[in-house]
Enzyme design. Structure first.
Site, short mmCIF file in Angstrom:
data_model
loop_
_atom_site.label_atom_id
_atom_site.label_comp_id
_atom_site.label_asym_id
_atom_site.label_seq_id
_atom_site.Cartn_x
_atom_site.Cartn_y
_atom_site.Cartn_z
N ASP A 11 65.79 -25.62 -13.59
CA ASP A 11 65.21 -26.84 -14.13
C ASP A 11 65.55 -27.93 -13.10
OD1 ASP A 11 64.28 -28.78 -16.05
OD2 ASP A 11 66.38 -29.22 -16.46
N LEU A 12 64.85 -29.04 -13.14
CA LEU A 12 65.09 -30.09 -12.15
C LEU A 12 65.96 -31.24 -12.71
CD1 LEU A 12 64.45 -31.48 -9.39
CD2 LEU A 12 62.37 -32.37 -10.46
N ASP A 13 65.37 -31.95 -13.70
CA ASP A 13 66.05 -33.14 -14.25
C ASP A 13 67.35 -32.74 -14.93
OD1 ASP A 13 64.03 -35.10 -13.61
OD2 ASP A 13 62.80 -34.28 -15.23
N THR A 19 68.31 -37.15 -12.79
CA THR A 19 67.18 -38.01 -13.17
C THR A 19 67.12 -38.21 -14.68
OG1 THR A 19 66.00 -36.00 -12.68
CG2 THR A 19 65.53 -37.88 -11.27
N LYS A 47 65.51 -34.30 -23.86
CA LYS A 47 65.75 -33.53 -22.64
C LYS A 47 64.89 -32.27 -22.62
CE LYS A 47 70.25 -35.19 -21.29
NZ LYS A 47 71.68 -34.90 -21.19
N SER A 116 60.08 -26.84 -14.18
CA SER A 116 60.35 -28.17 -14.74
C SER A 116 59.17 -28.67 -15.57
CB SER A 116 60.61 -29.15 -13.59
OG SER A 116 60.56 -30.49 -14.04
N ALA A 117 59.48 -29.40 -16.63
CA ALA A 117 58.42 -29.99 -17.47
C ALA A 117 57.84 -31.24 -16.84
CB ALA A 117 59.01 -30.35 -18.84
N LYS A 147 58.68 -26.58 -23.19
CA LYS A 147 59.90 -25.90 -23.64
C LYS A 147 60.16 -26.35 -25.08
CE LYS A 147 61.75 -26.42 -18.95
NZ LYS A 147 62.70 -27.12 -18.07
N GLU A 171 69.74 -24.51 -16.79
CA GLU A 171 69.16 -25.53 -17.67
C GLU A 171 70.21 -26.50 -18.22
OE1 GLU A 171 66.95 -27.13 -19.23
OE2 GLU A 171 65.12 -26.12 -18.72
N ASP A 172 69.85 -27.77 -18.35
CA ASP A 172 70.76 -28.73 -18.99
C ASP A 172 70.31 -29.06 -20.41
OD1 ASP A 172 68.48 -30.24 -18.14
OD2 ASP A 172 69.65 -32.07 -18.43
C1 BG6 Z 1 61.82 -33.03 -18.14
C2 BG6 Z 1 62.81 -34.04 -18.64
O1 BG6 Z 1 62.32 -32.36 -17.03
O2 BG6 Z 1 60.58 -33.64 -17.80
C3 BG6 Z 1 62.21 -34.87 -19.76
O3 BG6 Z 1 63.98 -33.39 -19.10
C4 BG6 Z 1 60.89 -35.49 -19.30
O4 BG6 Z 1 63.12 -35.87 -20.14
C5 BG6 Z 1 59.96 -34.37 -18.84
O5 BG6 Z 1 60.29 -36.21 -20.36
C6 BG6 Z 1 58.61 -34.89 -18.37
O6 BG6 Z 1 58.80 -35.66 -17.23
P1 BG6 Z 1 57.71 -36.58 -16.56
O7 BG6 Z 1 58.32 -36.92 -15.22
O8 BG6 Z 1 56.47 -35.76 -16.40
O9 BG6 Z 1 57.50 -37.75 -17.43
MG MG Z 2 66.56 -30.91 -17.59
#
Ligand code: BG6
Ligand code: MG
Length: 219
Positions: A11-13, A19, A47, A116-117, A147, A171-172
């Site tokens: 996962d990224l964030d 972030t 998250k 990542s989402a 997710k 994953e966090d």
């Molecule tokens: C996820 C984050 O990685 O991405 C969420 O954990 C975030 O908090 C989601 O809402 C979507 O991100 P973005 O950058 O497309 O708004």
């Molecule tokens: Mg995350």
């Protein structure tokens, strides 16, 4: 014996880079404008969740209903504030130990993907100069189900050509751990055991973490 680990999907964030705090600050600013109280504890629910779903959750907290155009405008505003933070980022914000661990994986020919989402994943990876580490990148622009649906991780595994049971997800988010399991993958929680207790292993971060720490998952 459990299946060997041939690939790691990150996962990224909140895993590669913190972030998650910028998402929180941008959402909190938006919530404040609408007189909705939004704390760091509330943010836990967001998250791993998509942008649309995040705004829905916040509006529900304030019992506010918006027309579609207003809803879109709020999402755009949040993203604008979020990107203000992102464009300030530099490679020194990569979380401690991440780069060393990715280098170790490469040295052992373990494949690396991102799941990542976020629709901003490529912008963030370029900003922190980590783009080249990931052989496959599946982000919020490529998925239709958020997710805990496992789609993002299954697509990453498919892109690598590795079976889900040979993948491990980092994953966090609680919903991310659930997504990994629903995709028949093992999960490493990065963060607090109280939140990520369902994962096969929970680590506070990548500092002092190495590939050999994954041995208990395969033996
Ligand atoms: C996820 C984050 O990685 O991405 C969420 O954990 C975030 O908090 C989601 O809402 C979507 O991100 P973005 O950058 O497309 O708004
Ligand atoms: Mg995350």
């Amino acid at each position: 014996m459990k299946a060997p680990i041939l690939a790691c999907i990150f996962d990224l964030d909140g895993v590669i880079v913190d972030t998650a705090k910028y998402h929180f600050l941008a959402w909190q600013r938006l919530a404040r404008e609408m007189d909705i109280s939004f704390t760091e504890a509330d943010n836990e629910q967001l998250k791993g969740v998509s942008r649309v779903e995040s705004l829905r959750i916040i509006l529900e907290m304030g019992q506010i209903q918006l027309e579609e155009a207003q809803f879109e405008a709020k999402m755009a505003q949040k993203n604008e504030w979020f990107l203000e933070y992102i464009y300030q980022m530099s490679p020194d914000e990569v979380l401690p130990g991440v780069q060393a661990f990715l280098d170790e994986l490469k040295a052992h020919h373990i494949r690396i993907a991102l799941g990542s989402a976020s629709k901003n994943a490529l912008t963030i990876l370029n900003q922190i100069k980590m783009r080249d580490y990931f052989e496959v990148i599946v982000d919020g622009n490529l998925i239709t189900a958020a997710k805990p649906n496992p789609q993002v991780f299954l697509k990453a595994a498919e892109g690598l050509g590795i079976a889900p049971e040979n993948c491990v997800v980092f994953e966090d988010a609680e919903k991310g751990v659930e997504a990994a399991h629903r995709g028949q993958m093992r999960a490493i929680g990065v963060g607090a055991p109280e939140i990520l207790g369902e994962a096969e292993l929970v680590i506070p971060g990548f500092a002092h973490f190495s590939l050999s720490d994954l041995n208990p998952l395969t033996h």
